[in-house]
Design an enzyme around this catalytic site. Structure first.
Site, mmCIF file in Angstrom:
data_model
loop_
_atom_site.group_PDB
_atom_site.id
_atom_site.type_symbol
_atom_site.label_atom_id
_atom_site.label_comp_id
_atom_site.label_asym_id
_atom_site.label_seq_id
_atom_site.Cartn_x
_atom_site.Cartn_y
_atom_site.Cartn_z
ATOM 1 N N GLN A 172 99.030 4.274 52.011
ATOM 2 C CA GLN A 172 99.358 4.712 53.366
ATOM 3 C C GLN A 172 98.970 6.181 53.562
ATOM 4 O OE1 GLN A 172 100.648 2.600 55.857
ATOM 5 N NE2 GLN A 172 100.094 4.351 57.128
ATOM 6 N N LYS A 220 104.171 -3.600 57.459
ATOM 7 C CA LYS A 220 103.193 -4.316 56.627
ATOM 8 C C LYS A 220 103.905 -5.260 55.668
ATOM 9 C CE LYS A 220 99.833 -0.726 57.362
ATOM 10 N NZ LYS A 220 99.202 0.518 56.946
ATOM 11 N N ASP A 250 91.749 -1.940 53.669
ATOM 12 C CA ASP A 250 91.691 -1.085 54.857
ATOM 13 C C ASP A 250 90.255 -0.846 55.308
ATOM 14 O OD1 ASP A 250 94.166 -0.374 55.917
ATOM 15 O OD2 ASP A 250 94.553 1.123 54.361
#
Ligand code: NAP
Length: 283
Positions: free
Chosen positions: A96, A52, A119
């Site tokens: 994460q 990322k 997300d």
């Protein structure tokens, strides 16, 4: 003869679009930024976070990494998220997953401001997606939709079968396909006679998490086969949920693993971060 759906090519195309826009903003002295939080030392999480960060570098998005110790308390993590929510220099926040067991993932997801939830995990963002009126779409399913679009595969009226009903892949995948007027069936571990569903599918989307689970006998001639799975086989080799070597002979289009859906997820994350920037700046 099948056609390979090249996720590397399409993700590069999407990231390039993002980069052009980010660079244009930079010329006006504006910065698009993403905060990435990682807790603990999970090696897979570290790989994902590094990828990322690389994508941020490639698109010109400024990334801030918060690498927290495994023993970080839930309270400390929530305090950091609150600080990032309030920081106008941060456009997107992602934490994460998975998190260490002593931290409640749902609480953490809910703590991220909806307009920074790149997300698309928060309930209101998921709800908006189902209503077809949304800013962010879930990264992996949106990545699949962009792959289909890039290759001119129209799902309107097609019989699409998703295998997997997780909150991050299967369910939002169904929402995005319905939005495009596909006829959608979602299968899972309690589905009886799975092959009957998959053999009837014009588009199969496998998000099972089992190495080479979808075999050629489960697929009809000419089907489009999208493999979301990222697994290790018995020899530790990276593979998808689809038995690529046999299924490719029947498919019209098929994604490889690696190089299919994986790179798309990250490209969509970059796109969502840019969307978050526009939300923060009145679109
Ligand atoms: P998950 O939460 O474990 O969900 C797996 C789904 O598969 C569940 O709905 C499960 O059914 C279903 N399933 C399991 N065994 C089955 C069987 N024998 N027959 C039919 N359905 C079965 O996994 P996930 O997070 O959705 O991820 C799925 C795969 O995609 C994994 O390999 C993951 O690594 C990969 N992934 C890739 C990306 C990417 O960027 N490409 C992103 C996310 C995930 P139940 O609900 O009944 O248990």
């Amino acid at each position: 003869m099948y056609k390979l759906i090249d996720g590397k090519e399409v993700s590069a195309f999407i990231k390039n679009q993002v980069r052009e826009e980010v660079e244009a903003l930079k010329k006006q002295g504006k910065t698009v930024s993403l905060a990435v939080i990682i807790v603990g030392n999970n090696p897979a999480s570290r790989v994902y976070v590094n990828n990322k960060k690389k994508a941020c570098e490639a698109t010109g998005i400024k990334s801030y990494e918060y690498a927290l110790d495994e023993n970080t308390s839930e309270q400390e993590l929530l305090a950091l998220i609150k600080e990032l929510n309030e920081n106008s220099e941060i456009n997107g926040i992602l934490c994460q997953l998975p998190l260490p067991k002593h931290i409640d993932e749902k609480k953490v997801i809910d703590a991220i401001a909806a307009e920074k939830d790149v997300d698309c995990f928060r309930a209101e963002n998921v709800g908006k997606m189902w209503l077809g009126d949304y800013d962010f779409a879930a990264c992996t399913p949106k990545g699949v939709m962009l792959l289909l679009e890039y290759y001119g595969i129209d799902v309107c009226g097609k019989n699409c079968v998703i295998i997997g009903r997780s909150n991050i892949v299967g369910k939002p995948m169904a929402s995005l396909l319905i939005e495009k007027s596909a006829t959608v069936t979602v299968c899972h571990s309690k589905t009886k006679n799975l092959s009957e569903f998959t053999r009837n599918a014009e588009v199969i989307i496998a998000a099972v998490g089992r190495p080479r689970f979808i075999t050629a006998d489960m697929v009809s001639d000419g089907a489009v086969v999208i493999d979301v799975g990222i697994n290790r086989d018995e020899n530790g080799k990276l593979c998808g949920d689809v038995d690529f070597e046999s299924v490719k002979e029947k498919a019209s289009y098929i994604t490889p693993v690696p190089g299919g859906c994986g790179p798309m997820t990250i490209a969509v994350l970059m796109r969502n971060t840019l969307v978050a920037y526009h939300i923060a700046n009145g679109k």
